[in-house]
Design a protein around this motif. Structure first.
Motif, PDB file in Angstrom:
ATOM      1  N   MET A   1       3.158   3.755   5.336  1.00 12.36           N
ATOM      2  CA  MET A   1       2.990   2.599   4.482  1.00 12.36           C
ATOM      3  C   MET A   1       4.170   1.650   4.730  1.00 12.36           C
ATOM      4  O   MET A   1       5.307   2.080   4.813  1.00 12.36           O
ATOM      5  CB  MET A   1       2.951   3.037   3.013  1.00 12.36           C
ATOM      6  N   TRP A   2       3.847   0.372   4.840  1.00  9.78           N
ATOM      7  CA  TRP A   2       4.862  -0.649   5.033  1.00  9.78           C
ATOM      8  C   TRP A   2       4.772  -1.669   3.905  1.00  9.78           C
ATOM      9  O   TRP A   2       3.689  -2.102   3.530  1.00  9.78           O
ATOM     10  CB  TRP A   2       4.661  -1.393   6.355  1.00  9.78           C
ATOM     11  N   SER A   3       5.909  -2.081   3.400  1.00 11.48           N
ATOM     12  CA  SER A   3       5.964  -3.130   2.388  1.00 11.48           C
ATOM     13  C   SER A   3       5.987  -4.490   3.083  1.00 11.48           C
ATOM     14  O   SER A   3       6.651  -4.652   4.108  1.00 11.48           O
ATOM     15  CB  SER A   3       7.216  -2.963   1.533  1.00 11.48           C
ATOM     16  N   HIS A   4       5.268  -5.448   2.541  1.00 15.29           N
ATOM     17  CA  HIS A   4       5.200  -6.770   3.144  1.00 15.29           C
ATOM     18  C   HIS A   4       6.573  -7.447   3.165  1.00 15.29           C
ATOM     19  O   HIS A   4       6.901  -8.180   4.099  1.00 15.29           O
ATOM     20  CB  HIS A   4       4.201  -7.645   2.376  1.00 15.29           C
ATOM     21  N   THR A   5       7.385  -7.193   2.158  1.00 18.89           N
ATOM     22  CA  THR A   5       8.704  -7.825   2.098  1.00 18.89           C
ATOM     23  C   THR A   5       9.657  -7.306   3.181  1.00 18.89           C
ATOM     24  O   THR A   5      10.637  -7.958   3.503  1.00 18.89           O
ATOM     25  CB  THR A   5       9.353  -7.630   0.717  1.00 18.89           C
ATOM     26  N   HIS A   6       9.354  -6.124   3.742  1.00 13.90           N
ATOM     27  CA  HIS A   6      10.224  -5.548   4.772  1.00 13.90           C
ATOM     28  C   HIS A   6       9.753  -5.852   6.196  1.00 13.90           C
ATOM     29  O   HIS A   6      10.356  -5.391   7.155  1.00 13.90           O
ATOM     30  CB  HIS A   6      10.329  -4.032   4.588  1.00 13.90           C
ATOM     31  N   LEU A   7       8.667  -6.611   6.322  1.00 14.29           N
ATOM     32  CA  LEU A   7       8.142  -6.952   7.645  1.00 14.29           C
ATOM     33  C   LEU A   7       8.253  -8.455   7.872  1.00 14.29           C
ATOM     34  O   LEU A   7       7.906  -9.251   6.999  1.00 14.29           O
ATOM     35  CB  LEU A   7       6.664  -6.555   7.756  1.00 14.29           C
ATOM     36  N   SER A   8       8.696  -8.825   9.047  1.00  9.02           N
ATOM     37  CA  SER A   8       8.690 -10.248   9.409  1.00  9.02           C
ATOM     38  C   SER A   8       7.252 -10.644   9.746  1.00  9.02           C
ATOM     39  O   SER A   8       6.430  -9.784  10.078  1.00  9.02           O
ATOM     40  CB  SER A   8       9.596 -10.495  10.614  1.00  9.02           C
ATOM     41  N   PRO A   9       6.913 -11.931   9.673  1.00  9.09           N
ATOM     42  CA  PRO A   9       5.548 -12.345  10.024  1.00  9.09           C
ATOM     43  C   PRO A   9       5.143 -11.931  11.444  1.00  9.09           C
ATOM     44  O   PRO A   9       4.012 -11.516  11.677  1.00  9.09           O
ATOM     45  CB  PRO A   9       5.597 -13.880   9.896  1.00  9.09           C
ATOM     46  N   GLU A  10       6.090 -11.994  12.369  1.00 12.21           N
ATOM     47  CA  GLU A  10       5.795 -11.603  13.754  1.00 12.21           C
ATOM     48  C   GLU A  10       5.528 -10.100  13.864  1.00 12.21           C
ATOM     49  O   GLU A  10       4.612  -9.675  14.562  1.00 12.21           O
ATOM     50  CB  GLU A  10       6.955 -11.982  14.691  1.00 12.21           C
ATOM     51  N   ALA A  11       6.341  -9.305  13.182  1.00 10.00           N
ATOM     52  CA  ALA A  11       6.161  -7.847  13.214  1.00 10.00           C
ATOM     53  C   ALA A  11       4.820  -7.463  12.591  1.00 10.00           C
ATOM     54  O   ALA A  11       4.124  -6.574  13.104  1.00 10.00           O
ATOM     55  CB  ALA A  11       7.302  -7.154  12.481  1.00 10.00           C
ATOM     56  N   LEU A  12       4.458  -8.126  11.501  1.00  8.11           N
ATOM     57  CA  LEU A  12       3.176  -7.839  10.854  1.00  8.11           C
ATOM     58  C   LEU A  12       2.016  -8.195  11.774  1.00  8.11           C
ATOM     59  O   LEU A  12       1.078  -7.392  11.935  1.00  8.11           O
ATOM     60  CB  LEU A  12       3.061  -8.600   9.533  1.00  8.11           C
ATOM     61  N   ARG A  13       2.060  -9.367  12.394  1.00 10.00           N
ATOM     62  CA  ARG A  13       0.994  -9.759  13.335  1.00 10.00           C
ATOM     63  C   ARG A  13       0.867  -8.748  14.470  1.00 10.00           C
ATOM     64  O   ARG A  13      -0.232  -8.392  14.871  1.00 10.00           O
ATOM     65  CB  ARG A  13       1.268 -11.149  13.909  1.00 10.00           C
ATOM     66  N   GLN A  14       2.000  -8.270  14.975  1.00 10.53           N
ATOM     67  CA  GLN A  14       1.973  -7.301  16.069  1.00 10.53           C
ATOM     68  C   GLN A  14       1.358  -5.980  15.621  1.00 10.53           C
ATOM     69  O   GLN A  14       0.568  -5.374  16.334  1.00 10.53           O
ATOM     70  CB  GLN A  14       3.392  -7.068  16.614  1.00 10.53           C
ATOM     71  N   LYS A  15       1.700  -5.523  14.423  1.00 12.38           N
ATOM     72  CA  LYS A  15       1.133  -4.271  13.906  1.00 12.38           C
ATOM     73  C   LYS A  15      -0.376  -4.387  13.697  1.00 12.38           C
ATOM     74  O   LYS A  15      -1.117  -3.452  13.952  1.00 12.38           O
ATOM     75  CB  LYS A  15       1.814  -3.862  12.602  1.00 12.38           C
ATOM     76  N   ILE A  16      -0.834  -5.536  13.228  1.00 10.46           N
ATOM     77  CA  ILE A  16      -2.274  -5.754  13.064  1.00 10.46           C
ATOM     78  C   ILE A  16      -2.950  -5.792  14.423  1.00 10.46           C
ATOM     79  O   ILE A  16      -4.003  -5.186  14.622  1.00 10.46           O
ATOM     80  CB  ILE A  16      -2.547  -7.056  12.269  1.00 10.46           C
TER      81      ILE A  16
ATOM     82  N   SER B   1      -9.330 -10.881  -2.675  1.00  7.31           N
ATOM     83  CA  SER B   1      -8.451 -10.368  -3.739  1.00  7.31           C
ATOM     84  C   SER B   1      -7.082 -10.002  -3.183  1.00  7.31           C
ATOM     85  O   SER B   1      -6.063 -10.255  -3.804  1.00  7.31           O
ATOM     86  CB  SER B   1      -9.077  -9.142  -4.398  1.00  7.31           C
ATOM     87  N   GLY B   2      -7.075  -9.409  -2.017  1.00 11.20           N
ATOM     88  CA  GLY B   2      -5.815  -9.011  -1.394  1.00 11.20           C
ATOM     89  C   GLY B   2      -4.974 -10.195  -0.963  1.00 11.20           C
ATOM     90  O   GLY B   2      -3.745 -10.153  -1.010  1.00 11.20           O
ATOM     91  N   LYS B   3      -5.635 -11.255  -0.554  1.00 12.21           N
ATOM     92  CA  LYS B   3      -4.894 -12.437  -0.107  1.00 12.21           C
ATOM     93  C   LYS B   3      -4.222 -13.159  -1.262  1.00 12.21           C
ATOM     94  O   LYS B   3      -3.272 -13.896  -1.060  1.00 12.21           O
ATOM     95  CB  LYS B   3      -5.836 -13.385   0.631  1.00 12.21           C
ATOM     96  N   ARG B   4      -4.709 -12.960  -2.490  1.00  9.41           N
ATOM     97  CA  ARG B   4      -4.137 -13.654  -3.647  1.00  9.41           C
ATOM     98  C   ARG B   4      -2.958 -12.923  -4.287  1.00  9.41           C
ATOM     99  O   ARG B   4      -2.266 -13.484  -5.124  1.00  9.41           O
ATOM    100  CB  ARG B   4      -5.221 -13.851  -4.717  1.00  9.41           C
ATOM    101  N   MET B   5      -2.718 -11.682  -3.913  1.00  7.11           N
ATOM    102  CA  MET B   5      -1.653 -10.924  -4.583  1.00  7.11           C
ATOM    103  C   MET B   5      -0.263 -11.389  -4.149  1.00  7.11           C
ATOM    104  O   MET B   5      -0.101 -11.989  -3.093  1.00  7.11           O
ATOM    105  CB  MET B   5      -1.821  -9.420  -4.355  1.00  7.11           C
ATOM    106  N   LYS B   6       0.708 -11.091  -4.980  1.00  6.89           N
ATOM    107  CA  LYS B   6       2.082 -11.456  -4.676  1.00  6.89           C
ATOM    108  C   LYS B   6       2.591 -10.659  -3.482  1.00  6.89           C
ATOM    109  O   LYS B   6       2.260  -9.483  -3.322  1.00  6.89           O
ATOM    110  CB  LYS B   6       2.987 -11.177  -5.875  1.00  6.89           C
ATOM    111  N   LYS B   7       3.432 -11.294  -2.697  1.00  5.62           N
ATOM    112  CA  LYS B   7       3.972 -10.667  -1.486  1.00  5.62           C
ATOM    113  C   LYS B   7       4.768  -9.403  -1.823  1.00  5.62           C
ATOM    114  O   LYS B   7       4.674  -8.404  -1.112  1.00  5.62           O
ATOM    115  CB  LYS B   7       4.857 -11.671  -0.746  1.00  5.62           C
ATOM    116  N   GLN B   8       5.523  -9.415  -2.914  1.00  8.59           N
ATOM    117  CA  GLN B   8       6.335  -8.235  -3.256  1.00  8.59           C
ATOM    118  C   GLN B   8       5.487  -7.039  -3.686  1.00  8.59           C
ATOM    119  O   GLN B   8       5.968  -5.913  -3.676  1.00  8.59           O
ATOM    120  CB  GLN B   8       7.392  -8.563  -4.312  1.00  8.59           C
ATOM    121  N   ASN B   9       4.214  -7.253  -4.043  1.00 16.24           N
ATOM    122  CA  ASN B   9       3.322  -6.149  -4.423  1.00 16.24           C
ATOM    123  C   ASN B   9       2.476  -5.651  -3.259  1.00 16.24           C
ATOM    124  O   ASN B   9       1.811  -4.626  -3.372  1.00 16.24           O
ATOM    125  CB  ASN B   9       2.380  -6.587  -5.555  1.00 16.24           C
TER     126      ASN B   9
END
Length: 112
Positions: free
Chosen positions: A1-16, A39-47
């Motif tokens: 499991m990865w938290s969105h706050t701990h991933l850079s946008p580039e790292a997240l795109r690469q993982k996807i 629903s997932g797109k509307r949630m807060k980044k820290q959650n």
């Protein structure tokens, strides 16, 4: 499991892109779903958290989203109702040590 706050946008795109992230979830509500869910797109980044697969999310105690994963959600609800009925039935049937038996049944059912 990865938290969105701990991933850079580039790292997240690469993982996807390489398939190491296939589901997203809400860590406060303990709900997981598809990455393209409204629903997932509307949630807060820290959650927001990300999972490799559905099994990982379920093993961590998350339930399926009722919007983007309707069939899995209905299956989860059905299983939950059966489990709650079993707990209630065991509680009523066992009168001497009902609280201990109820707690054991509840803990056992929550781990599934």
């Amino acid at each position: 499991m990865w938290s969105h706050t701990h991933l850079s946008p580039e790292a997240l795109r690469q993982k996807i892109k390489d398939g190491s992230v296939t589901f997203g979830g809400n860590k406060k509500l303990k709900i997981y779903g598809r990455l393209n869910c409204g629903s997932g797109k509307r949630m807060k980044k820290q959650n927001r958290v990300f999972f490799k697969d559905e099994t990982e999310a379920q093993n961590l105690g998350y339930r399926p989203c009722g919007h983007c994963m309707r069939l899995a959600y209905l299956k989860w609800v059905r299983h939950k109702k059966i489990t709650l009925f079993s707990i209630h039935f065991c509680y009523r049937k066992n009168t001497q040590n009902d609280v201990i038996f109820l707690d054991r049944t509840y803990i056992k059912s929550k781990q599934k």
